[in-house]
Scaffold this motif. Structure first.
Motif, PDB file in Angstrom:
ATOM      1  N   THR A  34       0.948  -1.229  -0.012  1.00  0.00           N
ATOM      2  CA  THR A  34      -0.014   0.166  -0.151  1.00  0.00           C
ATOM      3  C   THR A  34       0.961   1.214   0.004  1.00  0.00           C
ATOM      4  N   LEU A  35       0.868   1.894  -1.053  1.00  0.00           N
ATOM      5  CA  LEU A  35       1.864   3.309  -1.219  1.00  0.00           C
ATOM      6  C   LEU A  35       0.741   4.498  -0.797  1.00  0.00           C
ATOM      7  N   GLY A  36       1.213   5.141   0.016  1.00  0.00           N
ATOM      8  CA  GLY A  36       0.387   6.434   0.684  1.00  0.00           C
ATOM      9  C   GLY A  36       1.423   7.758   0.104  1.00  0.00           C
ATOM     10  N   VAL A  37       0.471   8.584  -0.557  1.00  0.00           N
ATOM     11  CA  VAL A  37       1.035   9.790  -1.276  1.00  0.00           C
ATOM     12  C   VAL A  37       0.212  10.839  -0.455  1.00  0.00           C
ATOM     13  N   ALA A  38       0.998  12.057  -0.659  1.00  0.00           N
ATOM     14  CA  ALA A  38       0.580  13.359  -0.010  1.00  0.00           C
ATOM     15  C   ALA A  38      -0.983  13.798  -0.322  1.00  0.00           C
ATOM     16  N   TYR A  39      -1.649  14.325   0.617  1.00  0.00           N
ATOM     17  CA  TYR A  39      -2.898  14.779   0.342  1.00  0.00           C
ATOM     18  C   TYR A  39      -3.182  15.924  -0.622  1.00  0.00           C
ATOM     19  N   ASP A  40      -2.223  16.573  -0.901  1.00  0.00           N
ATOM     20  CA  ASP A  40      -2.226  17.687  -1.905  1.00  0.00           C
ATOM     21  C   ASP A  40      -1.509  17.381  -3.117  1.00  0.00           C
ATOM     22  N   THR A  41      -1.645  15.918  -3.350  1.00  0.00           N
ATOM     23  CA  THR A  41      -1.256  15.728  -4.707  1.00  0.00           C
ATOM     24  C   THR A  41      -2.475  15.867  -5.801  1.00  0.00           C
ATOM     25  N   PRO A  42      -2.339  16.569  -6.767  1.00  0.00           N
ATOM     26  CA  PRO A  42      -3.375  16.732  -7.644  1.00  0.00           C
ATOM     27  C   PRO A  42      -4.036  15.220  -8.417  1.00  0.00           C
ATOM     28  N   ALA A  43      -5.035  15.399  -8.726  1.00  0.00           N
ATOM     29  CA  ALA A  43      -5.722  14.071  -9.295  1.00  0.00           C
ATOM     30  C   ALA A  43      -4.959  13.750 -10.751  1.00  0.00           C
ATOM     31  N   ALA A  44      -4.588  14.791 -11.476  1.00  0.00           N
ATOM     32  CA  ALA A  44      -3.968  14.301 -12.746  1.00  0.00           C
ATOM     33  C   ALA A  44      -2.585  13.906 -12.466  1.00  0.00           C
ATOM     34  N   LYS A  45      -1.957  14.190 -11.378  1.00  0.00           N
ATOM     35  CA  LYS A  45      -0.580  13.696 -11.230  1.00  0.00           C
ATOM     36  C   LYS A  45      -0.759  12.412 -10.624  1.00  0.00           C
ATOM     37  N   LEU A  46      -1.732  12.270 -10.075  1.00  0.00           N
ATOM     38  CA  LEU A  46      -1.657  10.884  -9.243  1.00  0.00           C
ATOM     39  C   LEU A  46      -2.356   9.944 -10.274  1.00  0.00           C
ATOM     40  N   GLU A  47      -3.207  10.192 -11.370  1.00  0.00           N
ATOM     41  CA  GLU A  47      -3.509   9.386 -12.441  1.00  0.00           C
ATOM     42  C   GLU A  47      -2.019   9.165 -13.050  1.00  0.00           C
ATOM     43  N   PHE A  77      -8.864   6.832   1.108  1.00  0.00           N
ATOM     44  CA  PHE A  77      -7.951   8.129   1.814  1.00  0.00           C
ATOM     45  C   PHE A  77      -8.145   7.462   3.178  1.00  0.00           C
ATOM     46  N   GLY A  78      -6.855   7.506   3.305  1.00  0.00           N
ATOM     47  CA  GLY A  78      -6.183   7.000   4.548  1.00  0.00           C
ATOM     48  C   GLY A  78      -6.036   8.371   5.848  1.00  0.00           C
ATOM     49  N   ASP A  79      -5.697   7.865   6.845  1.00  0.00           N
ATOM     50  CA  ASP A  79      -5.462   8.750   7.902  1.00  0.00           C
ATOM     51  C   ASP A  79      -4.731   9.985   7.635  1.00  0.00           C
TER      52      ASP A  79
END
Length: 587
Positions: free
Chosen positions: A437-450, A478-480
């Motif tokens: 399970t990879l966790g990325v920062a919440y401020d990552t935009p959807a396009a960049k996450l895609e 959405f994790g903690d």
């Protein structure tokens, strides 16, 4: 071998004595005893006729007639395996004596010995010695045991006399007097029990036997190694393996040479008995060594095959055949030593029920071994988990199996454990799973996450060891403290070392992809960000296709720059000569 006949006779005897005769049934008359010789003179006449026929015959016929003459002696005190040979030697020596003190049957007059009509004696002329006869329990007259044991002294007393009988011969056996043609004078003087030439030739026989044994061992081991090399296998067993072959050759040479020494009966019987035991023990021992050599060669041949069933069968069959050979050898030795093997086997049969009840666990272990051969839950070298046991299979036997743990110890467990315990064969997997399970920062935009998700998928598609027909890379929740990405894929690797290496390569490429795309992995912490809206400089494009294309291009650039297009081979660990071939796996 007399074992089967003795066993059947014992069973018939037990059955006959266990079933009582019915009332009114007439008892059958007992079988008549063998017709006894009328008297001592008839024994001498029979002896004279047999030896005369032996002289006229040759080969097997001569030996048969001389054996019949030898059975006119009281051989009850001689081992059953040696009776015919001892009788032939005694008949040959007694004929040598009688031919030099009498010209025929008419020269003999047997008188009761000390007024005992059950024992007759004949005194040789000039006090050369005494030949006696006794009536046995079966009513037959025979040359007595005293005559059998003293025939060597009688023969020594008449060595200087010329033969009187017309049919006199130096020896019917031939080998008994072969050395007398070459030794005379001082060599015929007696030193303790033997003559001087006999002591000399006995020493020569012993030394020659040692040389013959060494030569035979060399040829056997050389032949075994050449035979194994012709099948692509190298025999690693050393000098100790050839010792039983040397023992067999040495004992066989002694057994062949002892009759030529014309030893006294007591000395000859003791030496032949010891030599026979050494020969039989050596034969059983050598048979076990032959099994070891053959199984080592077959194990090497089995190691080159694709299936590992033969790797299981070879050590199991080796033990089973060796046990069978040892048991058969013990019965053979006991039978040749004159033991009542039939009674022994009958006693074992009576105790068979108790043995069966006491061997419940052994039977269960045996069926566990059968289940391994039939079901094949694992093979030698597989990484398995059996209850609390984990390691690689190093050996499978009929009673137990062995596992080498990853901290290099050996665990031996009974095969019965396999009947009631699940076996998790970790080494029989075609694919090995990677789940993270990879966790990325919440401020990552959807396009960049895609773009990041598609880049990970592209890495899986182009990595050399990953499974291409089934993988999962999705934004899963959405994790903690992070946006969670499920990474679920498989690598096709032959062992654990290659699995760890390929997992590392894939995860490092994912991290490089994240660094290139500007993706930040989140920490499992709670962080309060105080920023102004004007500072958020993110690409707000809604073109998903363009974002995916960018992710694929970036992934291809990363793979070309860091991983390359060459497919590396599986991990190969160099092991020392003392380590087992089946001990691959985890460290």
């Amino acid at each position: 071998m007399k074992t089967n006949g003795l066993l059947v006779a014992l069973l018939l005897t037990l059955f006959a004595t266990a079933v009582p005769a019915q009332d009114g049934e007439e008892k059958k008359p007992q079988a008549a005893r063998p017709k006894p010789f009328p008297g001592p003179r008839s024994v001498w006449t029979a002896f004279y006729d047999r030896t005369k026929q032996a002289k006229a015959a040759a080969g097997a016929e001569r030996e048969a007639r001389l054996t019949e003459a030898g059975r006119l002696f009281d051989l009850s005190g001689v081992n059953s395996a040696d009776r015919d040979r001892t009788g032939r030697q005694a008949a040959d020596k007694l004929k040598f004596v009688l031919d030099r003190v009498a010209s025929g049957v008419s020269d003999f007059w047997w008188e009761p010995k000390e007024s005992d009509e059950a024992q007759y004696a004949w005194e040789a002329p000039d006090e050369r010695g005494t030949v006696t006869m006794t009536r046995g329990a079966d009513g037959n007259w025979r040359f007595s045991a005293e005559t059998l044991s003293g025939v060597d002294d009688l023969r020594a007393n008449v060595l200087g006399l010329d033969p009187k009988a017309d049919n006199a011969d130096a020896s019917l056996l031939g080998e008994s007097t072969i050395f007398y043609r070459y030794f005379s004078g001082w060599w015929l003087n007696r030193l303790w029990m033997l003559e001087n030439w006999q002591w000399l030739m006995l020493l020569v026989l012993i030394l020659a036997g040692v040389v013959v044994g060494a030569v035979f061992r060399y040829f056997i081991m050389s032949f075994s190694r050449r035979w194994a090399r012709s099948r692509g296998v190298e025999i690693t067993r050393g000098r100790r393996t050839g010792r039983p072959f040397a023992l067999v050759a040495m004992a066989a040479f002694w057994f062949w040479g002892v009759p030529y020494l014309a030893l006294p009966h007591t000395f000859d019987a003791a030496l032949i008995g010891v030599t026979r035991v050494v020969l039989m023990v050596g034969a059983v021992w050598a048979s076990c060594r032959i099994i070891d050599i053959l199984t080592e060669a077959f194990a090497g041949m089995a190691a080159r095959t694709t299936t590992k069933l033969d790797d299981l069968l070879v050590p199991m069959m080796r033990r089973a055949i060796k046990i069978f050979v040892v048991v058969l050898g013990i019965v053979w030795i006991a039978d040749n030593l004159g033991m009542n093997v039939g009674a022994l086997l009958a006693g074992l049969g009576i105790g068979g029920i108790a043995i069966a009840l006491a061997s419940k666990d052994t039977v269960e272990n045996f069926f566990g071994a059968i289940s391994i051969l039939v079901d094949r839950p694992f093979q030698v070298g597989d990484w398995v988990r059996i209850g609390s046991i984990e390691g690689t299979i190093s050996e499978v036997g009929f009673r137990s199996s062995r596992v080498r743990t990853f901290y290099d110890s050996i665990i031996t467990f009974p095969n019965a454990l396999l009947i009631r315990t699940p076996v998790d064969n970790m080494g029989n997997r075609r694919y090995r799973r990677i789940k993270a399970t990879l966790g990325v920062a919440y401020d990552t935009p959807a396009a960049k996450l895609e773009a990041f998700l598609e880049g990970i998928r592209e890495l899986i598609r182009i990595h050399p060891y990953t499974r291409k027909d089934y993988y999962l890379v999705y934004f899963s929740g959405f994790g903690d403290s992070a946006l969670e990405i499920l990474l679920y894929c498989f690598v096709q690797t032959p062992d654990w070392q290659t699995e760890l290496r390929e997992k590392q390569r894939l995860l490092l490429d994912i991290k490089r992809l994240a660094e290139t795309l500007g993706i930040e992995f989140a920490f499992p912490t709670r962080t309060l960000h105080m920023i102004e809206a004007k500072n958020a400089q993110h690409d707000r494009t809604t073109d998903v296709g363009a974002a995916q294309s960018r992710g694929r291009r970036t992934a291809q650039q990363i793979l070309e720059e860091f991983t390359g297009s060459e497919t590396p081979p599986p991990v190969s660990i160099q092991r020392g000569p003392s380590e087992s071939d089946g001990d691959s796996g985890r460290e």
